[in-house]
Design a protein around this motif. Structure first.
Motif, PDB file in Angstrom:
ATOM      1  N   ILE A   1       0.841  -1.200   0.000  1.00 25.24           N
ATOM      2  CA  ILE A   1       0.000   0.000   0.000  1.00 25.24           C
ATOM      3  C   ILE A   1       0.879   1.253   0.000  1.00 25.24           C
TER       4      ILE A   1
ATOM      5  N   PHE B   1       2.623   1.576  -3.483  1.00 28.51           N
ATOM      6  CA  PHE B   1       1.707   1.788  -4.598  1.00 28.51           C
ATOM      7  C   PHE B   1       0.951   3.113  -4.475  1.00 28.51           C
ATOM      8  N   ALA B   2       0.586   3.472  -3.247  1.00 28.77           N
ATOM      9  CA  ALA B   2      -0.202   4.699  -3.070  1.00 28.77           C
ATOM     10  C   ALA B   2       0.603   5.916  -3.487  1.00 28.77           C
TER      11      ALA B   2
ATOM     12  N   TRP C   1      -1.619   1.017 -10.031  1.00 29.07           N
ATOM     13  CA  TRP C   1      -1.042   0.731  -8.711  1.00 29.07           C
ATOM     14  C   TRP C   1      -1.804   1.456  -7.611  1.00 29.07           C
ATOM     15  N   GLN C   2      -2.153   2.711  -7.896  1.00 23.92           N
ATOM     16  CA  GLN C   2      -2.860   3.476  -6.866  1.00 23.92           C
ATOM     17  C   GLN C   2      -4.192   2.827  -6.518  1.00 23.92           C
TER      18      GLN C   2
ATOM     19  N   ALA D   1      -3.685  -0.079  -4.398  1.00 26.37           N
ATOM     20  CA  ALA D   1      -3.361   0.319  -3.022  1.00 26.37           C
ATOM     21  C   ALA D   1      -4.638   0.618  -2.244  1.00 26.37           C
TER      22      ALA D   1
END
Lengths: 325, 300
Positions: free
Chosen positions: B257, B260-261, B268-269, B272
């Protein structure tokens, strides 16, 4: 019950023939195992201190006491100092206390004195669930939800208002109103310590004998006067302990701060500007660090350990003394 | 609130409410306090509400059919899921709790049963409280020095040990508190039957406190499931599908998380966010369960 007496009688007659000695070996083993497990706690804490001190020693030796007061953090020239991170840590924790403590006390007073009976449990549950939310989620909330709102409705108007004024003009001026910075980190930390401080304070307020409160109401005190002159003095020592416990958390909090503090390596006079804390710098740089930078980060960890352990020890002593008294 | 409130209570004589006889400054202070306390509580509730709302809105957007069946995708590529991170998190948390439970329960037993009144037990109890709130990132540094550096690689084992160190003090504390609630007469009854101390503890005291001890373990589970900082330097992350090898980086939800965030890739976001929703719901559920266990225990 007859069978029970029979059994006892049987057991007695058995005991006469084969008397089984209590298994000393197993008993001793169990005792040793529990003793050993308790020592593990001791060893782990000693190990944490030892390993960080060992890792940070080269940095302390290289830079001497100047490590603490130096503002340098240059990876290229291998010059490292802790001051920026120390200031960021203390400033964000202080802001967290300034905002979080009144909030927690107010919540504790609401829960114990003002809340109608039916709502008390669900409200208390809501506040306690704030403690269960992982810190990384606070980080995401702070960065993606809170920071944009904060930039738009606080940073920009305040910056426009104070621009050019002495003192406040530097303290509250955002060069880049992005929403992240020391103040944002402090606010997020404040929310994170609220459930802890509020729940300890609530327990302490609940322990105060009802008769004290009722006598104060009986002579005509208002709720404010009861809180101010009866409840707070009664619980003051443990409330300070609770606050110190919250401070210990705020100082060492990592992920949420890393998201919202902006991770700048310079010292800034404005609390709207980005900064960094000890924990956020370790989280950011440790995996890519090498050589002296690694040692400097370990030394930072050492400083953080010493600060938080002192705060926690004071907190525990205060809370404990209050419980005994 | 069973105490009498002079502001709302009707006056005994004259018919006029006492409120009108309270000096305005006192009434103002009182009103201010009431409103401030209510506001503070509302702020707390609103924050929790907005966190949950954010997670649900953003998290559900990231849900897809492959979320729990495929591993994390490469940077910038589409599709994929978070199956490896979920599995890795489960394994790391399991290692943590399996290591921490026996140590924590035994240490708590020592503090409550054997060490009563001894100086050493007092010291350990105190240090356990310190360890309970020590910054978790420092535990990461410790395990890094202890395991990652000597082994030369990030590993799932190191991550599990770091989580165990965080879980142990929670279990020690709750075990001790719960054992202390067991009445001494139960122990005496056991001892009177000729049972050695270890037998009394295992068959009588532990059994009487079992619900409380289980609560402690659940609380510890909730605590370590979302821990990120200590995993950064120990288990790290791994984008490949889980390979039964715990040597080497192991994918896990919190670090996934985190990475990716803050990444620039929309796919990816959103993964996350889905992971964040998943992990928060799991932890909140664990906390609620722990509370219910305590409640039923108290009701008995």
């Amino acid at each position: 019950m007859a069978s029970l007496t029979e059994q006892i009688a049987l057991a007695r007659s058995d005991a006469g023939i084969v008397r089984r000695p209590p298994s000393k070996g197993l008993d001793g083993l169990f005792r040793a195992a529990s003793y050993g497990s308790a020592l593990v706690v001791l060893l782990v804490l000693a190990g944490i201190l030892g390993s960080i001190a060992y890792g940070g020693w080269p940095a302390f030796r290289e830079f001497g006491p100047g490590f603490v007061t130096s503002t340098a953090w240059n990876i290229g020239t291998e010059q490292f100092g802790a001051w920026v991170a120390i200031v960021g840590t203390l400033a964000s924790a202080l802001i967290a206390l300034l905002i979080g403590v009144p909030l927690s006390l107010a919540i504790a007073v609401y829960l114990t004195q003002l809340c109608p009976g039916w709502a008390r449990k669900p409200v208390a549950m809501t506040i306690e669930l704030l403690a269960a939310v992982p810190s990384i989620i606070y980080g995401m909330w702070g960065l993606f939800i809170f920071a944009p709102l904060f930039a738009r409705f606080v940073q920009v108007p305040v910056s426009n208002l104070v621009e050019g004024l002495p003192i406040v003009g530097t303290l509250l001026y955002a060069r880049v109103p992005s929403g992240v910075g020391i103040l944002t980190a402090g606010i997020i930390l404040a929310i994170m310590i609220v459930p802890f401080v509020a729940s300890i304070t609530r327990d302490m307020l609940d322990q105060i004998p009802t008769i004290l409160r009722e006598s104060a109401y009986g002579i005509g005190c208002t709720t404010w006067e009861v809180v101010r002159h009866v409840l707070v003095p009664q619980a003051s020592v443990s409330i300070i302990g609770a606050i110190m416990l919250g401070l210990g958390r705020a100082l060492g909090e990592t992920m949420a701060v890393t998201f919202v503090i902006g991770n700048a390596n310079r010292l800034s006079a404005s609390i709207f500007d980005p900064g960094s804390t000890i924990a956020s710098r370790i989280a950011n740089e440790f995996n890519e660090a090498d050589g002296m930078q690694l040692n400097a980060l370990m030394a930072l960890g050492c400083i953080l350990f010493v600060i938080t352990v002192i705060v926690l020890i004071v907190a525990r002593l205060l809370v404990r003394r209050a419980k005994v008294a | 609130m069973d105490a009498v409130n002079p502001l709302t209570e009707a006056a005994p004589r004259g018919g006029a409410p006492i409120g009108s006889r309270v000096r305005p400054s006192r009434r103002l202070a009182d009103r201010t306090l009431r409103i401030a306390c209510l506001l503070a509580t509302i702020i707390g509730a609103v924050v929790l509400g907005s966190i949950l709302l954010m997670l649900i809105v953003e998290g559900l957007r990231g849900f897809s059919a492959t979320l729990l069946t495929q591993p994390t995708p490469g940077p910038g590529s589409e599709g994929g899921g978070i199956a490896n991170a979920v599995l890795g998190s489960l394994i790391l948390t399991l290692i943590g709790i399996v290591v921490a439970t026996p140590i924590g329960v035994m240490a708590g037993t020592y503090l409550a049963e054997y060490g009563r009144g001894s100086k050493l037990a007092d010291l350990i109890r105190f240090l356990n409280d310190v360890l309970l709130s020590a910054p978790s990132i420092l535990i990461g540094l410790f395990v890094y020095t202890l395991m990652v550096r000597p082994m030369g690689t990030y590993s799932g084992w190191a991550g599990g040990v770091a989580l165990a160190i965080i879980a142990t003090p929670v279990i020690v504390r709750t075990t001790e508190d719960m054992l202390r609630l067991v009445p001494g007469t139960l122990r005496e009854a056991g001892a009177a039957l000729g049972a050695p101390t270890s037998r009394v503890i295992m068959s009588v005291t532990w059994r009487a406190a079992s619900a409380g001890i289980v609560t402690g373990v659940i609380l510890a589970l909730a605590r370590i499931a979302g821990e990120t900082a200590p995993l950064l330097f120990t288990a790290l992350n791994n984008n490949s599908w889980f390979n039964a090898n715990l040597m080497g980086g192991v994918a896990n939800l919190p670090v996934m998380i985190y990475q990716f965030a803050l990444s620039p890739y929309p796919n990816w976001q959103s993964l996350a966010w889905a992971g964040a929703l998943l992990i928060t719901m799991a932890i909140l559920a664990l906390s609620v369960v722990a509370r219910l266990v305590i409640k039923t225990e108290r009701a008995r």
